[in-house]
Write an enzyme that holds these catalytic residues in place. Structure first.
Site, PDB file in Angstrom:
ATOM      1  N   SER A 142     -11.885   4.002  -7.324  1.00 42.70           N
ATOM      2  CA  SER A 142     -11.540   4.649  -6.048  1.00 42.70           C
ATOM      3  C   SER A 142     -12.495   5.829  -5.827  1.00 42.70           C
ATOM      4  CB  SER A 142     -10.105   5.173  -6.143  1.00 42.70           C
ATOM      5  OG  SER A 142      -9.789   5.976  -5.029  1.00 42.70           O
ATOM      6  N   TYR A 155      -2.643   9.891 -10.453  1.00 48.33           N
ATOM      7  CA  TYR A 155      -3.476   8.771  -9.986  1.00 48.33           C
ATOM      8  C   TYR A 155      -4.951   9.066 -10.216  1.00 48.33           C
ATOM      9  CZ  TYR A 155      -5.571   5.429  -6.684  1.00 48.33           C
ATOM     10  OH  TYR A 155      -6.332   4.439  -6.112  1.00 48.33           O
TER      11      TYR A 155
HETATM   12  N1  LIG Z   1      -5.901   1.083  -0.350  1.00 51.59           N
HETATM   13  C1  LIG Z   1      -6.677   2.102  -0.656  1.00 51.59           C
HETATM   14  O1  LIG Z   1      -6.898   3.034   0.160  1.00 51.59           O
HETATM   15  C2  LIG Z   1      -7.378   2.157  -1.983  1.00 51.59           C
HETATM   16  C3  LIG Z   1      -8.446   3.060  -2.106  1.00 51.59           C
HETATM   17  C4  LIG Z   1      -9.117   3.133  -3.326  1.00 51.59           C
HETATM   18  C5  LIG Z   1      -8.739   2.313  -4.380  1.00 51.59           C
HETATM   19  N2  LIG Z   1      -7.688   1.449  -4.242  1.00 51.59           N
HETATM   20  C6  LIG Z   1      -7.332   0.617  -5.405  1.00 51.59           C
HETATM   21  O2  LIG Z   1      -7.362  -0.726  -5.011  1.00 51.59           O
HETATM   22  C7  LIG Z   1      -6.514  -1.495  -5.890  1.00 51.59           C
HETATM   23  C8  LIG Z   1      -5.667  -2.440  -5.057  1.00 51.59           C
HETATM   24  O3  LIG Z   1      -4.830  -1.698  -4.199  1.00 51.59           O
HETATM   25  P1  LIG Z   1      -4.526  -2.126  -2.695  1.00 51.59           P
HETATM   26  O4  LIG Z   1      -5.079  -1.090  -1.801  1.00 51.59           O
HETATM   27  O5  LIG Z   1      -4.879  -3.553  -2.470  1.00 51.59           O
HETATM   28  O6  LIG Z   1      -2.940  -1.893  -2.685  1.00 51.59           O
HETATM   29  P2  LIG Z   1      -1.697  -2.918  -2.598  1.00 51.59           P
HETATM   30  O7  LIG Z   1      -1.793  -3.677  -1.316  1.00 51.59           O
HETATM   31  O8  LIG Z   1      -0.522  -2.064  -2.858  1.00 51.59           O
HETATM   32  O9  LIG Z   1      -1.941  -3.920  -3.810  1.00 51.59           O
HETATM   33  C9  LIG Z   1      -1.738  -3.531  -5.135  1.00 51.59           C
HETATM   34  C10 LIG Z   1      -1.659  -4.768  -6.002  1.00 51.59           C
HETATM   35  O10 LIG Z   1      -1.499  -4.358  -7.380  1.00 51.59           O
HETATM   36  C11 LIG Z   1      -0.404  -5.105  -7.888  1.00 51.59           C
HETATM   37  N3  LIG Z   1       0.208  -4.481  -9.062  1.00 51.59           N
HETATM   38  C12 LIG Z   1       0.772  -3.234  -9.180  1.00 51.59           C
HETATM   39  N4  LIG Z   1       1.236  -3.080 -10.439  1.00 51.59           N
HETATM   40  C13 LIG Z   1       0.973  -4.220 -11.120  1.00 51.59           C
HETATM   41  C14 LIG Z   1       1.195  -4.687 -12.442  1.00 51.59           C
HETATM   42  N5  LIG Z   1       1.847  -3.936 -13.347  1.00 51.59           N
HETATM   43  N6  LIG Z   1       0.747  -5.923 -12.796  1.00 51.59           N
HETATM   44  C15 LIG Z   1       0.118  -6.702 -11.896  1.00 51.59           C
HETATM   45  N7  LIG Z   1      -0.089  -6.348 -10.624  1.00 51.59           N
HETATM   46  C16 LIG Z   1       0.318  -5.121 -10.240  1.00 51.59           C
HETATM   47  C17 LIG Z   1       0.563  -5.234  -6.730  1.00 51.59           C
HETATM   48  O11 LIG Z   1       1.541  -6.221  -6.998  1.00 51.59           O
HETATM   49  P3  LIG Z   1       2.982  -6.227  -6.245  1.00 51.59           P
HETATM   50  O12 LIG Z   1       2.738  -6.882  -4.898  1.00 51.59           O
HETATM   51  O13 LIG Z   1       3.848  -7.026  -7.147  1.00 51.59           O
HETATM   52  O14 LIG Z   1       3.427  -4.792  -6.104  1.00 51.59           O
HETATM   53  C18 LIG Z   1      -0.442  -5.639  -5.652  1.00 51.59           C
HETATM   54  O15 LIG Z   1      -0.806  -6.982  -5.791  1.00 51.59           O
HETATM   55  C19 LIG Z   1      -5.719  -0.471  -6.704  1.00 51.59           C
HETATM   56  O16 LIG Z   1      -6.276  -0.363  -7.998  1.00 51.59           O
HETATM   57  C20 LIG Z   1      -5.932   0.835  -5.934  1.00 51.59           C
HETATM   58  O17 LIG Z   1      -5.870   1.961  -6.778  1.00 51.59           O
HETATM   59  C21 LIG Z   1      -7.002   1.357  -3.055  1.00 51.59           C
END
Ligand SMILES: NC(=O)c1ccc[n+]([C@@H]2O[C@H](COP(=O)([O-])OP(=O)(O)OC[C@H]3O[C@@H](n4cnc5c(N)ncnc54)[C@H](OP(=O)(O)O)[C@@H]3O)[C@@H](O)[C@H]2O)c1
Length: 291
Positions: A142, A155
């Site tokens: 991130s 985080y």
């Molecule tokens: N969105 C942003 O602005 C942003 C920015 C920078 C980095 N990121 C990073 O991008 C990555 C993906 O996030 P996203 O934005 O796509 O958010 P998201 O839509 O909330 O997706 C998160 C995913 O992680 C899964 N997850 C959480 N805990 C888990 C576990 N213990 N085992 C397996 N799967 C798990 C969730 O599963 P469930 O559906 O079961 O909850 C979901 O599939 C994360 O690492 C986040 O830190 C996001």
């Protein structure tokens, strides 16, 4: 190994957002994709796409905090395909709240998912990739892996830890034809905000009971600023494109920033003194003018 056979990818957190889009992007580009998720009840949408578009995509259950589910998935893929070329560590969430009010167990849980789960997966695929003489390990970090943000210390520190891990591990694995890199998205429109966890003991304006928490005001501003910022965020597809770029480059870069906001903020970070930069961060995350 790369050129002779179809590439095999394992992705975590494919139920939603970046993991969902990335799984489809890799599969659409000819990569056999194991899209994993902890709750198979969320698999219908991705499987519908896979069927409709005749994609080489299979869904398996994997919770990154559960060692048995990790080894089960690795064994299954090796049993079926005898190789794993690509690992995308994507699963993650954000724990929000002032450090003083977060329980240590909540912080450990954050690290179990965002950091130790990744270590377990990397340790599981390394012997396989080393024997193959080929591998790509892509880690979704991130902008918060490069810059600290208020009320996000749990985080942010999990992502800083990931950055240090990958930056060091690169040297160890490169001689074996394994390339490991970081994807650093800014704000991306996914379910990330809805899935954000507020610490159980965090005092907010709605549960304060006149308890004078010194953090209530800044926390309220931070929470109120989240939704509008995420509405203006980049798409998960942009992150998926960057993952594909890292997977298909002969020598991937160490880091890939994604989104105008991330590029702009890191650009400023490089030329701004700490004290001045802290003001930019506060203005940005508390919903004043963006940097
Ligand atoms: N969105 C942003 O602005 C942003 C920015 C920078 C980095 N990121 C990073 O991008 C990555 C993906 O996030 P996203 O934005 O796509 O958010 P998201 O839509 O909330 O997706 C998160 C995913 O992680 C899964 N997850 C959480 N805990 C888990 C576990 N213990 N085992 C397996 N799967 C798990 C969730 O599963 P469930 O559906 O079961 O909850 C979901 O599939 C994360 O690492 C986040 O830190 C996001």
């Amino acid at each position: 190994m790369k050129n002779e056979q179809q590439q095999i990818a394992l992705i975590t957190g494919s139920s939603s957002g970046i993991g969902f889009e990335t799984s489809l992007r890799l599969a659409r580009n000819g990569i056999y994709t194991y899209a994993t998720m902890r709750n198979l009840g969320k698999s219908n949408e991705i499987l519908d796409y896979a069927r409709k578009d005749n994609l080489s995509l299979k869904v398996l259950r994997l919770d990154v905090t559960d060692d048995e589910s990790i080894s089960g998935v690795i064994d299954k893929i090796i049993g079926e395909k005898s190789r794993i070329n690509i690992l995308v560590n994507n699963a993650g969430y954000s724990l929000l709240g002032p450090l003083e009010q977060l329980h240590i167990d909540e912080i450990k849980e954050e690290f179990e998912t965002n950091f130790f789960g990744i270590i377990k997966l990397i340790q599981s695929v390394l012997p396989i990739m080393r024997k193959q003489g080929y591998g790509r390990i892509i880690n979704v970090s991130s902008l918060a892996g490069r810059i600290g943000f208020p009320l996000s210390s749990a985080y942010v520190s999990s992502k800083f830890a990931l950055e240090g891990l990958v930056e060091s591990l690169r040297y160890e694995v490169q001689p074996f034809g394994i390339h490991i890199c970081l994807i650093e998205p800014g704000v991306i429109k996914t379910n990330f905000v809805n899935n954000m966890k507020l610490g159980k003991n965090v005092i907010t304006s709605s549960n304060s009971n006149n308890d004078n928490s010194p953090y209530v005001e800044v926390l309220q501003k931070r929470i109120s600023a989240f939704k509008p910022r995420f509405k203006k965020g980049s798409s998960a597809g942009e992150v998926a494109d960057m993952v594909l770029k890292a997977v298909t480059s002969d020598i991937p870069k160490a880091r890939y920033l994604v989104g105008e906001d991330a590029l702009k903020m890191m650009g400023k970070r490089k030329i701004t003194a700490d004290e001045e930069f802290a003001k930019l961060v506060m203005n940005s995350v508390l919903g004043r003018d963006s940097p």
